[in-house]
Design an enzyme around this catalytic site. Structure first.
Site, PDB file in Angstrom:
ATOM      1  N   ARG A 107      30.679  45.954   7.374  1.00 49.31           N
ATOM      2  CA  ARG A 107      31.338  46.830   8.352  1.00 49.31           C
ATOM      3  C   ARG A 107      32.271  47.839   7.725  1.00 49.31           C
ATOM      4  O   ARG A 107      32.356  48.958   8.205  1.00 49.31           O
ATOM      5  CB  ARG A 107      31.992  46.007   9.461  1.00 49.31           C
ATOM      6  CG  ARG A 107      33.400  45.633   9.304  1.00 49.31           C
ATOM      7  CD  ARG A 107      33.645  44.370  10.064  1.00 49.31           C
ATOM      8  NE  ARG A 107      32.770  43.327   9.545  1.00 49.31           N
ATOM      9  CZ  ARG A 107      32.148  42.432  10.278  1.00 49.31           C
ATOM     10  NH1 ARG A 107      32.296  42.418  11.565  1.00 49.31           N
ATOM     11  NH2 ARG A 107      31.396  41.519   9.722  1.00 49.31           N
ATOM     12  N   THR A 108      32.950  47.476   6.655  1.00 52.37           N
ATOM     13  CA  THR A 108      33.892  48.433   6.070  1.00 52.37           C
ATOM     14  C   THR A 108      33.140  49.630   5.485  1.00 52.37           C
ATOM     15  O   THR A 108      33.518  50.778   5.698  1.00 52.37           O
ATOM     16  CB  THR A 108      34.756  47.747   4.989  1.00 52.37           C
ATOM     17  OG1 THR A 108      35.417  46.634   5.596  1.00 52.37           O
ATOM     18  CG2 THR A 108      35.804  48.684   4.434  1.00 52.37           C
TER      19      THR A 108
ATOM     20  N   HIS B 156      44.091  45.711   1.596  1.00 52.91           N
ATOM     21  CA  HIS B 156      42.987  46.303   2.354  1.00 52.91           C
ATOM     22  C   HIS B 156      43.659  47.188   3.406  1.00 52.91           C
ATOM     23  O   HIS B 156      43.710  46.847   4.584  1.00 52.91           O
ATOM     24  CB  HIS B 156      42.175  45.169   2.992  1.00 52.91           C
ATOM     25  CG  HIS B 156      40.870  45.582   3.598  1.00 52.91           C
ATOM     26  ND1 HIS B 156      40.456  46.902   3.684  1.00 52.91           N
ATOM     27  CD2 HIS B 156      39.881  44.836   4.165  1.00 52.91           C
ATOM     28  CE1 HIS B 156      39.273  46.932   4.271  1.00 52.91           C
ATOM     29  NE2 HIS B 156      38.901  45.703   4.572  1.00 52.91           N
TER      30      HIS B 156
ATOM     31  N   ARG C 239      35.846  49.820  -3.069  1.00 54.34           N
ATOM     32  CA  ARG C 239      36.096  48.377  -2.929  1.00 54.34           C
ATOM     33  C   ARG C 239      35.763  47.747  -4.274  1.00 54.34           C
ATOM     34  O   ARG C 239      34.693  48.006  -4.838  1.00 54.34           O
ATOM     35  CB  ARG C 239      35.223  47.775  -1.834  1.00 54.34           C
ATOM     36  CG  ARG C 239      35.298  46.256  -1.830  1.00 54.34           C
ATOM     37  CD  ARG C 239      34.745  45.653  -0.579  1.00 54.34           C
ATOM     38  NE  ARG C 239      35.637  45.849   0.551  1.00 54.34           N
ATOM     39  CZ  ARG C 239      35.532  45.183   1.694  1.00 54.34           C
ATOM     40  NH1 ARG C 239      34.579  44.294   1.847  1.00 54.34           N
ATOM     41  NH2 ARG C 239      36.365  45.407   2.677  1.00 54.34           N
TER      42      ARG C 239
ATOM     43  N   LYS D   1      35.184  43.773 -15.889  1.00 50.47           N
ATOM     44  CA  LYS D   1      36.426  44.474 -15.573  1.00 50.47           C
ATOM     45  C   LYS D   1      36.637  45.842 -16.244  1.00 50.47           C
ATOM     46  O   LYS D   1      36.224  46.875 -15.735  1.00 50.47           O
ATOM     47  CB  LYS D   1      37.614  43.567 -15.886  1.00 50.47           C
ATOM     48  CG  LYS D   1      38.868  43.981 -15.195  1.00 50.47           C
ATOM     49  CD  LYS D   1      39.933  42.950 -15.437  1.00 50.47           C
ATOM     50  CE  LYS D   1      41.254  43.405 -14.838  1.00 50.47           C
ATOM     51  NZ  LYS D   1      42.278  42.407 -15.052  1.00 50.47           N
TER      52      LYS D   1
HETATM   53  C1  NCD Z   1      37.648  41.462   5.233  1.00 47.95           C
HETATM   54  C2  NCD Z   1      37.581  41.738   3.756  1.00 47.95           C
HETATM   55  O1  NCD Z   1      36.529  42.111   3.227  1.00 47.95           O
HETATM   56  O2  NCD Z   1      38.608  41.575   3.136  1.00 47.95           O
HETATM   57  N1  NCD Z   1      36.602  41.976   5.972  1.00 47.95           N
HETATM   58  C3  NCD Z   1      36.480  43.295   6.228  1.00 47.95           C
HETATM   59  O3  NCD Z   1      36.946  44.166   5.519  1.00 47.95           O
HETATM   60  N2  NCD Z   1      35.837  43.610   7.355  1.00 47.95           N
HETATM   61  C4  NCD Z   1      37.878  40.052   5.548  1.00 47.95           C
HETATM   62  C5  NCD Z   1      36.868  39.039   5.138  1.00 47.95           C
HETATM   63  O4  NCD Z   1      35.985  39.285   4.314  1.00 47.95           O
HETATM   64  O5  NCD Z   1      36.987  37.918   5.639  1.00 47.95           O
END
Ligand code: NCD
Length: 308
Positions: free
Chosen positions: A59-60, A137, A109, A87
């Site tokens: 979703r992100t 986040h 990310r 890394k």
């Molecule tokens: C979160 C994440 O990736 O930190 N989810 C997200 O961004 N939608 C939380 C999770 O993974 O539980």
């Protein structure tokens, strides 16, 4: 015109209350835009954004991509499984790739805490942290607190409990900063093994009893148990975890008020939250997802307006 105090969004730690207000006001406007029949504005036609995802995300990544496209930016995507990434080597490679691609903005990310900060020191692009390991986040915390503001009319003075795997959660840390900067009271609740030792320094309340925590709060933000970040067992079994820390309809019915239930997703139905609760009127989980696009449009738009 007001502008952000920062050139990157690396964490909620680095922004102030005025920045948050500006992001929310801008998101109000974009929320109206994405509910129009034509959901697109030409604002960022000359901006190129690279989405670099070194960790799995559904979703992100989708939410950022939608936000960028609705602003008419040019978008390139790169995804790699974290396991194939080493890394220092990767980050330097990333830097060189970004420099070669001449992108204006990078949404990243990465499994390593501080990866965004590192990148921001080595490339000229504007950096948006889409999650750096168990650290921050920021856009999630912005959309979470924006959703609280929308549902309860404001964040200041509200009592919010973050329940579950606080230790491995970047959502928790960013939410603590965002809630406190907006004047909310914050509690964390979970088994002692999943509450980090440094938590007291953050000025939050700690409660190990779920019913007491829910009775105290206006909003409960339920975290997923981050099994992928656990190298040892932090609780005896998933069954025992859900018995003690899972939110069920019967627990909620015993409270003397109706609280708001949130979850950043992905949900483990039946573990931290039952299906009945997740799909109930009390839960604003899908509102959070909708607001995520408006918040990310606002962040990207405001950062892009600072690019010279
Ligand atoms: C979160 C994440 O990736 O930190 N989810 C997200 O961004 N939608 C939380 C999770 O993974 O539980």
């Amino acid at each position: 015109m007001s502008e952000l105090s920062v050139n990157h969004l690396l964490g909620i730690k680095y922004i102030n209350q005025k920045d948050i207000e500006l992001i929310f006001e801008t998101a109000d406007h974009f929320k109206e835009v994405i509910n129009r029949p034509i959901k697109k504005v030409p604002s960022l036609r000359d901006i190129t954004i690279a989405n670099l995802f070194f960790e799995n995300s559904t979703r992100t990544r989708l939410s950022f991509e939608l936000a960028e496209k609705r602003l008419s930016a040019d978008v390139v995507n790169f995804s790699a499984a974290s396991s194939s990434v080493k890394k220092g080597e990767t980050l330097i490679d990333t830097v060189n790739n970004i420099l070669a691609m001449k992108v204006d903005m990078v949404v990243m990310r990465h499994p390593n805490p501080g990866a965004g900060v590192f990148l921001s020191k080595h490339v000229g692009s504007s950096i948006v942290n889409a999650g750096d390991g168990a650290h921050e986040h920021p856009t999630q915390a912005l959309l979470d607190t924006y959703s609280i503001r929308e549902t309860l009319g404001g964040v200041a003075g509200k009592k919010v409990v973050i329940v579950g795997d606080v230790l491995h959660s970047r959502v928790a840390l960013s939410n603590i900063y965002a809630l406190q900067k907006q004047g909310a009271e914050v509690m964390v609740c979970g088994p002692k093994t999943l509450i980090p030792k440094y938590i007291n320094e953050l000025g939050v309340k700690v409660e190990t009893n779920l019913t007491k925590a829910l009775q105290w709060c206006d909003v409960a933000n339920m975290l997923r148990v981050q099994n992928e970040r656990m190298d040892i067992s932090y609780f005896p079994s998933t069954r025992e975890y859900s018995q003690q820390y899972g939110v069920t309809k019967s627990i909620l019915e015993k409270l003397d008020k109706e609280i708001v239930i949130m979850h950043p997703g992905p949900i483990n139905r039946g573990v931290e939250i039952t299906t009945e609760v997740a799909d109930s009127e009390q839960a604003i989980i899908l509102n959070q997802v909708e607001n995520g696009v408006a918040i990310r449009m606002a962040v990207i738009y405001l950062l892009a307006s600072k690019i010279k």
